[in-house]
Design a protein around this motif. Sequence first.
Motif, short mmCIF file in Angstrom:
data_model
loop_
_atom_site.label_atom_id
_atom_site.label_comp_id
_atom_site.label_asym_id
_atom_site.label_seq_id
_atom_site.Cartn_x
_atom_site.Cartn_y
_atom_site.Cartn_z
N GLU A 296 0.82 -1.20 0.00
CA GLU A 296 0.00 0.00 0.00
C GLU A 296 0.87 1.26 0.00
O GLU A 296 0.34 2.38 -0.02
N GLY B 192 3.99 1.18 -2.01
CA GLY B 192 4.77 1.17 -3.24
C GLY B 192 4.58 -0.13 -4.00
O GLY B 192 4.07 -1.12 -3.45
N GLU C 176 10.58 0.54 -3.85
CA GLU C 176 9.62 1.60 -3.51
C GLU C 176 9.02 1.36 -2.13
O GLU C 176 8.82 2.31 -1.35
N GLN C 177 8.72 0.13 -1.83
CA GLN C 177 8.13 -0.20 -0.53
C GLN C 177 9.10 0.10 0.60
O GLN C 177 8.74 0.71 1.62
N ALA D 275 9.48 3.95 1.00
CA ALA D 275 8.31 4.60 1.58
C ALA D 275 8.21 4.33 3.08
O ALA D 275 7.93 5.24 3.86
N ALA E 233 -7.27 7.58 -3.02
CA ALA E 233 -6.56 8.78 -3.45
C ALA E 233 -7.47 10.00 -3.28
O ALA E 233 -8.66 9.95 -3.58
N ALA F 191 -3.90 13.45 0.11
CA ALA F 191 -2.91 12.43 -0.24
C ALA F 191 -3.35 11.75 -1.53
O ALA F 191 -4.49 11.30 -1.63
N GLU F 192 -2.46 11.71 -2.50
CA GLU F 192 -2.81 11.17 -3.81
C GLU F 192 -2.08 9.87 -4.14
O GLU F 192 -2.67 8.93 -4.63
N THR F 193 -0.78 9.84 -3.90
CA THR F 193 0.00 8.66 -4.26
C THR F 193 -0.05 7.62 -3.14
O THR F 193 -0.43 7.92 -2.00
N SER F 194 0.36 6.41 -3.47
CA SER F 194 0.40 5.34 -2.46
C SER F 194 1.31 5.73 -1.30
O SER F 194 0.97 5.53 -0.13
N ALA F 195 2.47 6.30 -1.62
CA ALA F 195 3.42 6.70 -0.58
C ALA F 195 2.82 7.77 0.32
O ALA F 195 2.99 7.75 1.55
N GLU F 196 2.10 8.74 -0.28
CA GLU F 196 1.47 9.80 0.52
C GLU F 196 0.37 9.25 1.41
O GLU F 196 0.24 9.63 2.58
#
Length: 284
Positions: A12, A14, A19-20, A23, A247, A261-266
């Motif tokens: 959730e 990345g 990426e995970q 984040a 998102a 918050a828009e991205t998965s990281a956010e």
Amino acid sequence: MQPYTLTGFADEAGFTAEEQIEALASNEIFYMEARTIDGKNILDLSDDELAVIKKKLDTKNFRVSAIGSPIGKTLLADPFDNVLKKFDRAVCAAKILDAKFIRGFSFYIPKDAPHETFADEVVSRLLELSAVCKKNGLVYALENESGIFTDIPERCAYVLERVGSPSFGLAFDPANFINNNAEPFPEAFGLLKQYILYFHIKDGTVIDGVYHNRAAGEGSGQIAAMLKAAFDGGFKGFLSIEPHLAAGYRSIDPTIFQKKAETSAELFTLAANALKKVLKDIGM
């Protein structure tokens, strides 16, 4: 020493392992619950692929808190041999990634059928799965989930008491109880606290009969009171962040996250900040 360790569903945050890791590390979280990596379910990764991931984790001083498996999220009518074969992969993944817990479920029963008709079969399967865990030094972390046998607190307590193994316990998800018209705290917690080995942290609320996910402390799950009671009762273990936020989610508290918050990281960061605020508010 604090009685909890933060972890989270890394997929959730990345897509790739890199990426995970990035984040979660940016939120000072160095454990992950491994469910999907590079678009593949953790049980569909080969031993070689898992070994590569383990090396990436080791390089960044990361560890895996649990294998977020889909075991038990299948029809009870399906052949159990298929479940056991899949569970072998979960055990292999847990060993390669050095995880203690395997998250699992208690099977879908026929819709509108009386639950008591299937109780013995559910318990029989979970006894066998917990025995496999015991043999391998692992723990089956049963998640309460909509549609499965253990969707409400009473059936969770029934199964946990009947299985009665130190290799079998509850991954308590307050939002999933809300989604099943059960009060997470104090009702569900009070009934199940002796079995809780692991927490999934997401909140939720029902508006006009429709369920919505929320960040910790922003729904009706009473996350702060629940965690305080857990710590006061001696709980020591993982708090696993599972945002499930759409998102565009905006926190009701701008100190948690100032924008949508828009991205998965956010979205993961917003959820992590919300939990950290809850913990701070209860003196943790």
